[in-house]
Design a protein around this motif. Structure first.
Motif, PDB file in Angstrom:
ATOM      1  N   GLU A 242      19.548  25.685   0.568  1.00  0.00           N
ATOM      2  CA  GLU A 242      20.056  25.118   1.845  1.00  0.00           C
ATOM      3  C   GLU A 242      18.798  25.319   2.977  1.00  0.00           C
ATOM      4  O   GLU A 242      18.883  24.268   3.700  1.00  0.00           O
ATOM      5  N   LEU A 243      18.003  26.078   3.082  1.00  0.00           N
ATOM      6  CA  LEU A 243      17.110  26.117   3.920  1.00  0.00           C
ATOM      7  C   LEU A 243      16.097  24.940   3.588  1.00  0.00           C
ATOM      8  O   LEU A 243      15.808  24.259   4.550  1.00  0.00           O
ATOM      9  N   GLY A 244      15.635  24.809   2.409  1.00  0.00           N
ATOM     10  CA  GLY A 244      14.710  23.704   2.000  1.00  0.00           C
ATOM     11  C   GLY A 244      15.369  22.303   2.555  1.00  0.00           C
ATOM     12  O   GLY A 244      15.054  21.581   2.872  1.00  0.00           O
ATOM     13  N   LYS A 245      16.759  22.284   1.825  1.00  0.00           N
ATOM     14  CA  LYS A 245      17.487  21.062   2.406  1.00  0.00           C
ATOM     15  C   LYS A 245      17.495  20.592   3.981  1.00  0.00           C
ATOM     16  O   LYS A 245      17.203  19.506   4.366  1.00  0.00           O
ATOM     17  N   LYS A 246      17.895  21.664   4.591  1.00  0.00           N
ATOM     18  CA  LYS A 246      17.668  21.549   6.173  1.00  0.00           C
ATOM     19  C   LYS A 246      16.123  21.081   6.681  1.00  0.00           C
ATOM     20  O   LYS A 246      16.242  20.136   7.442  1.00  0.00           O
ATOM     21  N   MET A 247      15.353  21.948   6.026  1.00  0.00           N
ATOM     22  CA  MET A 247      13.825  21.375   6.505  1.00  0.00           C
ATOM     23  C   MET A 247      13.473  19.980   6.086  1.00  0.00           C
ATOM     24  O   MET A 247      13.131  19.074   6.811  1.00  0.00           O
ATOM     25  N   GLY A 248      13.877  19.576   4.901  1.00  0.00           N
ATOM     26  CA  GLY A 248      13.550  18.188   4.347  1.00  0.00           C
ATOM     27  C   GLY A 248      14.346  17.286   5.137  1.00  0.00           C
ATOM     28  O   GLY A 248      14.054  16.445   5.480  1.00  0.00           O
ATOM     29  N   GLY A 249      15.467  17.396   5.537  1.00  0.00           N
ATOM     30  CA  GLY A 249      16.400  16.649   6.346  1.00  0.00           C
ATOM     31  C   GLY A 249      15.737  16.280   7.894  1.00  0.00           C
ATOM     32  O   GLY A 249      16.099  15.324   8.494  1.00  0.00           O
ATOM     33  N   GLN A 250      14.971  17.377   8.090  1.00  0.00           N
ATOM     34  CA  GLN A 250      14.487  17.430   9.664  1.00  0.00           C
ATOM     35  C   GLN A 250      12.946  16.901   9.443  1.00  0.00           C
ATOM     36  O   GLN A 250      12.584  16.685  10.623  1.00  0.00           O
ATOM     37  N   SER A 251      12.508  16.604   8.378  1.00  0.00           N
ATOM     38  CA  SER A 251      10.987  16.212   8.477  1.00  0.00           C
ATOM     39  C   SER A 251      10.788  15.015   8.617  1.00  0.00           C
ATOM     40  O   SER A 251      11.793  13.917   8.739  1.00  0.00           O
ATOM     41  N   GLU A 252       9.498  14.864   9.199  1.00  0.00           N
ATOM     42  CA  GLU A 252       8.997  13.428   9.789  1.00  0.00           C
ATOM     43  C   GLU A 252       7.920  12.765   8.911  1.00  0.00           C
ATOM     44  O   GLU A 252       7.194  13.736   8.266  1.00  0.00           O
TER      45      GLU A 252
END
Length: 140
Positions: free
Chosen positions: A13-23
């Motif tokens: 879930e932490l990875g998912k959150k960071m992936g969702g915020q990545s640019e």
């Protein structure tokens, strides 16, 4: 920033959150001992980017490219790299300064060829806190 994970689901879930915020153009350096959950984190990161295909560790291929998400995703594994300069033979600059997002496992092995503007992610075990416990430290 420091996060606590009490199991694979938290790490995912932490990875998912960071992936969702990545640019576009961001580079993530992922380090930690064998078995700490780097691949689990990466699978979540890919889901956060909207990538549906299965994510595998590129230990033997060194680079996996994924499309189909909101940004191209370039997943590196530098574990088997003997000399950081080998990364240039793989076209490293094209990935780092391309249109996608890079996540590099075992990044500490090739630190000298990476740009300064990277986000560092360290996943560590703490067996005193439990077998599944992980401390995830993120530095910009």
């Amino acid at each position: 920033m420091t996060f606590e994970s009490f199991g694979e689901r938290d790490t995912f879930e932490l990875g998912k959150k960071m992936g969702g915020q990545s640019e576009r153009g961001q580079i993530y350096l992922l380090d930690g001992d064998l078995g700490v959950g780097k691949t689990v984190f990466t699978k979540g990161f890919a889901v956060g980017l909207g990538i549906a295909e299965p994510i595998t560790s590129p230990t033997f291929t060194l680079i996996q490219e994924y499309s189909g998400g909101r940004l191209p995703f370039y997943h590196f594994d530098a574990y088997r790299i003997e000399d950081a300069e080998e990364m240039y033979e793989l076209g490293l600059d094209g990935y780092l300064f391309g249109e996608g997002v890079c996540l590099i496992e075992w990044a500490s092995r090739i630190q000298e060829v990476l740009p300064d503007a990277c986000k560092s992610i360290l996943i560590e075990k703490d067996l005193e806190r439990g077998f599944d416990y992980r401390k995830v430290t993120i530095k910009a």
